[in-house]
Design an enzyme around this catalytic site. Structure first.
Site, PDB file in Angstrom:
ATOM      1  CE  LYS A  61      -3.806   1.048  -1.411  1.00  0.00           C
ATOM      2  NZ  LYS A  61      -4.338   0.436  -0.192  1.00  0.00           N
ATOM      3  CB  SER A 108      -0.907   0.039   1.238  1.00  0.00           C
ATOM      4  OG  SER A 108      -2.122  -0.589   0.960  1.00  0.00           O
ATOM      5  CE1 TYR A 152      -4.093   1.046   4.394  1.00  0.00           C
ATOM      6  CE2 TYR A 152      -3.120   0.186   6.392  1.00  0.00           C
ATOM      7  CZ  TYR A 152      -3.123   0.315   5.023  1.00  0.00           C
ATOM      8  OH  TYR A 152      -2.153  -0.295   4.294  1.00  0.00           O
ATOM      9  CE1 TYR A 154      -3.443  -0.675  -4.957  1.00  0.00           C
ATOM     10  CE2 TYR A 154      -4.267  -2.922  -5.137  1.00  0.00           C
ATOM     11  CZ  TYR A 154      -3.888  -1.849  -4.362  1.00  0.00           C
ATOM     12  OH  TYR A 154      -3.933  -1.943  -2.991  1.00  0.00           O
ATOM     13  CB  VAL A 206      -0.526  -5.880   4.146  1.00  0.00           C
ATOM     14  CG1 VAL A 206      -1.864  -5.347   4.500  1.00  0.00           C
ATOM     15  CG2 VAL A 206      -0.354  -6.122   2.686  1.00  0.00           C
TER      16      VAL A 206
HETATM   17  N1  GLN Z   1      -1.790  -5.077  -2.422  1.00  0.00           N
HETATM   18  C1  GLN Z   1      -2.505  -5.041  -1.171  1.00  0.00           C
HETATM   19  C2  GLN Z   1      -4.000  -5.149  -1.413  1.00  0.00           C
HETATM   20  O1  GLN Z   1      -4.477  -4.632  -2.387  1.00  0.00           O
HETATM   21  C3  GLN Z   1      -2.149  -3.762  -0.460  1.00  0.00           C
HETATM   22  C4  GLN Z   1      -2.887  -3.601   0.814  1.00  0.00           C
HETATM   23  C5  GLN Z   1      -2.100  -2.967   1.902  1.00  0.00           C
HETATM   24  O2  GLN Z   1      -0.879  -2.883   1.890  1.00  0.00           O
HETATM   25  N2  GLN Z   1      -2.818  -2.554   2.931  1.00  0.00           N
HETATM   26  O3  GLN Z   1      -4.705  -5.755  -0.654  1.00  0.00           O
END
Ligand code: GLN
Length: 348
Positions: A86, A83, A261, A209, A279
């Site tokens: 992003k 993530s 988040y 993505y 994650v």
């Molecule tokens: N690639 C992961 C997903 O889309 C990224 C999520 C994350 O790092 N929170 O679930």
């Protein structure tokens, strides 16, 4: 509930410069030693390959805007950026299409819900809400200019590499593992398409993505990428301008409100820095005009944020004087001295 575990650590104010290099080295080492033995949290396993991470891994790096790097622990271990991509894909997209378009098409407000929430989209008339949750990130990736999928992907990979100051490579194992299991992201993309909120075909948007999430980085890379946002969009190691100062500012504003988040409020309250987590256990936390922390440790809390990483950032935010909201009264701070006579212990 998020536990910063720093109530015994005095807060150095944000006012003024970073401490001297030797002091930064010492504090980064202290942060590592303080939390290396903490075993709270669990390694993510909803993307099967992530479950293979060593729960003991713990790397910390601080890169300052002068290009100084201060690292300890597993800073050379590569992991998928997840993530955290992003934040940087948002910066690349915003730099091309502008502040207002992002605000109108994707949104800039926190959902208060989990990063992969479908309900958040439904509750908000199909708006992905912000680029730091999966729906908004997929919508943002779809806005990156390119004649076809490959061109968009190259642009993203090259852009993230410029943030890191070195060519970043795709971790094929992570990409395949996530591609086989990312049904929920496909569902989110279809849902956005049904609301006419996705600029390209849903399968293509999810594939790009997934690729961006599978780029392999180290804690050292995260610190450099963050330091580029701290340095008005210029990479302090390569001297290259990656995005405009306005885009760097916009990215940091979004990270402050949405980067951690549904825990972004608690994080800001405890640590006072724009940040983004992923994650696989990475966190980047950015102090504008000063530098950035890159942390990596795979044990996560329930929101998906690295436990050791959060604690180390809390410690460094206090001891390096990074909390944006911690000011010292005028006249009490010795500029550049890296000490703050007003630093006091918290009473609770
Ligand atoms: N690639 C992961 C997903 O889309 C990224 C999520 C994350 O790092 N929170 O679930």
């Amino acid at each position: 509930m998020f536990q910063a575990d720093v109530n015994d650590v005095p807060q150095l104010s944000f006012t003024g410069a970073l401490p001297q290099d030797a002091r930064i080295d010492q504090l980064v080492a202290e942060a590592h030693a303080r939390y290396a033995g903490h075993d709270d949290g669990v390694v993510a396993d909803y993307i099967p390959i992530l479950a293979e991470a060593d729960p003991a891994w713990f790397g910390l790096s601080v890169v300052d805007v002068d290009g100084g790097a201060h690292a300890v622990g597993d800073v050379g271990v590569a992991f998928s950026i997840q993530s955290i991509s992003k934040a940087f894909v948002f910066a690349l997209a915003a730099d091309e299409i502008g502040h207002d378009t992002i605000r109108e098409t994707v949104g800039v407000n926190n959902t208060g819900l989990a990063f992969n929430s479908v309900v958040a989209v439904e509750l908000n008339d199909g708006s992905p809400m912000n680029p730091m949750v999966n729906a908004g990130a997929i919508a943002t990736t779809a806005l990156v200019p390119g004649a076809h999928a490959d061109e968009r992907w190259q642009r993203i990979r090259d852009g993230l590499s410029r943030f890191a100051g070195r060519p970043l490579a795709l971790d094929g194992e992570v990409y395949r593992s996530e591609s086989f299991t990312n049904h929920r992201n496909h569902a989110l993309a279809r849902l956005l398409q049904s609301y006419d909120r996705l600029a390209i075909a849903p399968d293509e948007a999810v594939d790009i993505y997934t690729r961006q999430c599978s780029l392999a980085v180290t804690a050292q890379d995260l610190a450099t990428m963050g330091a580029t946002l701290a340095d008005g969009g210029v990479n302090p190691l390569t001297g290259e301008r990656v995005v405009s100062a306005q885009t760097a500012r916009d990215t940091l504003a979004l990270l402050a409100s949405c980067g951690m988040y549904e825990r972004s409020g608690e994080w800001l309250f405890e640590i006072g820095l724009p940040a983004k987590s992923g994650v696989s256990g990475g966190i980047v936390a950015i102090a504008p005009g000063k530098g950035a922390i890159g942390a990596f440790s795979p044990r996560l809390d329930e929101a998906g944020n690295s436990v050791r990483g959060q604690r180390a950032c809390a410690f460094l935010s206090r001891t390096l004087g990074l909390n944006l909201f911690a000011s010292a009264p005028r006249g009490t701070h010795a500029p550049g001295a890296g000490t703050d006579p007003t630093a006091v212990k918290e009473s609770s």
